[in-house]
Design a protein around this motif. Structure first.
Motif, PDB file in Angstrom:
ATOM      1  N   ASN A   1       0.913  -1.123  -0.085  1.00 10.86           N
ATOM      2  CA  ASN A   1      -0.074  -0.138   0.063  1.00 10.86           C
ATOM      3  C   ASN A   1       0.853   1.144  -0.136  1.00 10.86           C
ATOM      4  O   ASN A   1       0.360   2.262  -0.865  1.00 10.86           O
ATOM      5  CB  ASN A   1      -1.028   0.041   1.215  1.00 10.86           C
ATOM      6  N   THR A   2       2.032   1.135   0.693  1.00 14.00           N
ATOM      7  CA  THR A   2       2.706   2.117   0.674  1.00 14.00           C
ATOM      8  C   THR A   2       3.666   2.470  -0.750  1.00 14.00           C
ATOM      9  O   THR A   2       3.646   3.571  -0.955  1.00 14.00           O
ATOM     10  CB  THR A   2       4.056   2.048   1.851  1.00 14.00           C
ATOM     11  N   ALA A   3       3.946   1.720  -1.181  1.00 14.36           N
ATOM     12  CA  ALA A   3       4.466   1.694  -2.489  1.00 14.36           C
ATOM     13  C   ALA A   3       3.313   2.192  -3.549  1.00 14.36           C
ATOM     14  O   ALA A   3       3.848   3.052  -4.411  1.00 14.36           O
ATOM     15  CB  ALA A   3       4.829   0.286  -2.971  1.00 14.36           C
TER      16      ALA A   3
ATOM     17  N   ASP B   1       7.045  -8.282  -7.707  1.00 15.27           N
ATOM     18  CA  ASP B   1       6.752  -6.871  -6.749  1.00 15.27           C
ATOM     19  C   ASP B   1       6.216  -7.063  -5.643  1.00 15.27           C
ATOM     20  O   ASP B   1       6.017  -8.514  -5.366  1.00 15.27           O
ATOM     21  CB  ASP B   1       5.878  -6.078  -7.839  1.00 15.27           C
ATOM     22  N   GLY B   2       5.466  -6.395  -4.971  1.00 14.65           N
ATOM     23  CA  GLY B   2       5.163  -6.453  -3.603  1.00 14.65           C
ATOM     24  C   GLY B   2       3.970  -7.708  -3.518  1.00 14.65           C
ATOM     25  O   GLY B   2       3.846  -8.391  -2.775  1.00 14.65           O
ATOM     26  N   TYR B   3       3.131  -7.479  -4.574  1.00 20.05           N
ATOM     27  CA  TYR B   3       2.111  -8.780  -4.534  1.00 20.05           C
ATOM     28  C   TYR B   3       2.664 -10.085  -4.692  1.00 20.05           C
ATOM     29  O   TYR B   3       2.324 -11.076  -4.173  1.00 20.05           O
ATOM     30  CB  TYR B   3       1.290  -8.383  -5.928  1.00 20.05           C
ATOM     31  N   GLU B   4       3.620 -10.124  -5.780  1.00 20.99           N
ATOM     32  CA  GLU B   4       4.362 -11.642  -5.894  1.00 20.99           C
ATOM     33  C   GLU B   4       4.912 -12.170  -4.648  1.00 20.99           C
ATOM     34  O   GLU B   4       4.590 -13.226  -4.095  1.00 20.99           O
ATOM     35  CB  GLU B   4       5.273 -11.301  -6.944  1.00 20.99           C
ATOM     36  N   GLY B   5       5.703 -10.863  -3.859  1.00 24.64           N
ATOM     37  CA  GLY B   5       6.378 -11.463  -2.565  1.00 24.64           C
ATOM     38  C   GLY B   5       5.550 -11.701  -1.760  1.00 24.64           C
ATOM     39  O   GLY B   5       5.770 -12.605  -0.853  1.00 24.64           O
ATOM     40  N   LYS B   6       4.224 -11.241  -1.467  1.00 23.50           N
ATOM     41  CA  LYS B   6       3.309 -11.329  -0.591  1.00 23.50           C
ATOM     42  C   LYS B   6       2.900 -13.021  -0.799  1.00 23.50           C
ATOM     43  O   LYS B   6       2.479 -13.714   0.248  1.00 23.50           O
ATOM     44  CB  LYS B   6       2.274 -10.358  -0.489  1.00 23.50           C
ATOM     45  N   ARG B   7       2.565 -13.197  -1.887  1.00 19.19           N
ATOM     46  CA  ARG B   7       2.066 -14.531  -2.342  1.00 19.19           C
ATOM     47  C   ARG B   7       2.979 -15.635  -2.110  1.00 19.19           C
ATOM     48  O   ARG B   7       2.421 -16.919  -1.287  1.00 19.19           O
ATOM     49  CB  ARG B   7       1.703 -14.638  -3.568  1.00 19.19           C
ATOM     50  N   SER B   8       4.115 -15.365  -2.420  1.00 19.54           N
ATOM     51  CA  SER B   8       5.242 -16.411  -1.760  1.00 19.54           C
ATOM     52  C   SER B   8       5.527 -16.447  -0.301  1.00 19.54           C
ATOM     53  O   SER B   8       5.501 -17.414   0.240  1.00 19.54           O
ATOM     54  CB  SER B   8       6.520 -16.122  -2.624  1.00 19.54           C
ATOM     55  N   LEU B   9       5.342 -15.325   0.307  1.00 15.49           N
ATOM     56  CA  LEU B   9       5.544 -15.302   1.747  1.00 15.49           C
ATOM     57  C   LEU B   9       4.378 -16.058   2.513  1.00 15.49           C
ATOM     58  O   LEU B   9       4.492 -16.900   3.368  1.00 15.49           O
ATOM     59  CB  LEU B   9       5.605 -13.682   2.261  1.00 15.49           C
ATOM     60  N   GLU B  10       3.074 -15.816   1.850  1.00 14.58           N
ATOM     61  CA  GLU B  10       1.928 -16.528   2.411  1.00 14.58           C
ATOM     62  C   GLU B  10       2.043 -17.984   2.494  1.00 14.58           C
ATOM     63  O   GLU B  10       1.536 -18.773   3.199  1.00 14.58           O
ATOM     64  CB  GLU B  10       0.904 -16.030   1.710  1.00 14.58           C
ATOM     65  N   ILE B  11       2.767 -18.579   1.349  1.00 15.28           N
ATOM     66  CA  ILE B  11       3.105 -20.153   1.432  1.00 15.28           C
ATOM     67  C   ILE B  11       3.771 -20.599   2.644  1.00 15.28           C
ATOM     68  O   ILE B  11       3.520 -21.707   3.287  1.00 15.28           O
ATOM     69  CB  ILE B  11       3.531 -20.476   0.069  1.00 15.28           C
ATOM     70  N   ILE B  12       4.664 -19.862   3.130  1.00 16.05           N
ATOM     71  CA  ILE B  12       5.814 -20.148   3.938  1.00 16.05           C
ATOM     72  C   ILE B  12       4.972 -19.780   5.216  1.00 16.05           C
ATOM     73  O   ILE B  12       5.058 -20.746   6.400  1.00 16.05           O
ATOM     74  CB  ILE B  12       7.074 -19.203   4.164  1.00 16.05           C
TER      75      ILE B  12
END
Length: 343
Positions: A110-112, A315-326
């Protein structure tokens, strides 16, 4: 065109071996400032790269008018420092995992968006030649329907890589939040999403600390993943692989099996059901071993996205989806139940 003015916040091993070297090699960049809470480390780094040194990132952001910032800090600082940098008017390349929660990741995104600045997460496996070729083969239908996979990322642990050795923040839960899964597993979660071109909906995680004493995070983890189309497979992350690193991925399909980084000479091997075998020499994957650090292409892609005003591949959206798996794997390990992931 004027060069991009860049600052690196955090002068540990990932900054020394990847960010600083690759920025210096990029002709469109000037390294203006570096920051580290260890004053001597900051000063030595600054002198080596002709930059100014700081021990407080807020001081750096207030005094330096930089175009971009690399955030190379312990995991718990990724979100707050990235957000502060974005608010200061800088594009941000943040090391993985991008945050310690979905809420933090969302705030970064959101900040980006609000500031109009780029946010990229440093998942380098998407830039590996064998991985890009495998994605092309899968997209073109060369291996038919994908049935399953297994992917592994393991080495001896951060003590052989981190600037602080056995006293590294990687081993401390209050700073790292998560161990091998955050260090290595998130890379593979991102890679699998990239290769398969779809999201995962279920994850079962078995998260353990069974190899290293005196640490408060996981050092061995195995996850079972299921994608939205029904592809199932395993993801393993470990700090207990000796003597050599394993960074391999196998994709099992209807027409062929793809072996990525599973052979010392050929970075991709396609084994077809017809008996045909195609071997690709595409260069070696980045590793923590001597001589294993060359250009990851992460920095160059980040710089290009700023100059060309394009969306970064991760981007942030891609990073978030990968983080959520972990995060889902971690929750599964704690509850002993399968975690459902949002589509």
């Amino acid at each position: 065109m004027a060069k991009l003015k860049v600052a690196i916040i955090g002068c540990g091993s990932i900054a020394q071996n990847r960010h600083l070297m690759e920025y210096e090699a990029n002709e469109q960049v000037d390294i203006m400032a570096v920051c580290d809470i260890v004053e001597e480390r900051a000063m030595v780094t600054a002198e080596a790269f002709g930059a100014r040194s700081y021990t407080d990132y807020e001081d750096l952001l207030a005094k330096e008018n930089v175009d971009a910032v690399s955030v190379c800090l312990p995991n718990y600082l990724h979100a707050p420092v990235s957000i502060a940098s974005l608010n200061a008017g800088a594009h941000v390349l943040c090391e993985k995992p991008m945050a310690t929660s979905s809420e933090e990741a969302e705030e970064m995104i959101n900040t980006a968006a609000r500031t109009g600045k780029k946010l990229m997460i440093a998942h380098n496996q998407r830039f590996v030649a064998s991985h890009q070729k495998a994605r092309q083969l899968i997209e073109a239908g060369e291996i038919g329907k994908v049935y399953s996979f297994r992917t592994t990322f393991g080495h001896g642990g951060p003590e052989g890589w981190s600037a602080d050795g056995t006293d590294s923040w990687f081993f401390k839960k209050d700073q790292a939040f998560i161990g091998a899964m955050g260090d290595l597993g998130v890379h593979k979660a991102d890679l699998l999403r990239y290769l398969l071109g779809e999201e995962f909906i279920d994850v079962a995680g078995f998260i353990e600390n069974n190899a290293k004493e005196g640490i408060s995070v996981d050092d061995n983890a195995v996850c079972i993943l299921r994608s939205e189309s029904g592809v199932v497979g395993t993801l393993t992350a470990s700090w207990a692989y000796r003597p050599e690193e394993d960074n391999s991925t196998i994709i099992y399909g209807e027409k062929a099996t793809l072996r990525l980084e599973d052979d010392p000479q050929y970075s991709l091997i396609s084994q077809y059901a017809t008996g045909e075998i195609v071997k690709y020499e595409l260069g070696q994957i980045q590793s923590n071993e001597d001589g294993g650090q060359t250009n990851t292409h992460v920095i160059d892609h980040f710089v290009e996205s700023i100059i060309e005003d394009t969306t970064p591949l991760i981007d942030g959206y891609e990073g978030k989806r990968s983080l959520e798996i972990i995060l889902g794997a971690l929750q599964s390990g704690e509850t002993r139940k399968i975690s459902k992931l949002e589509k």
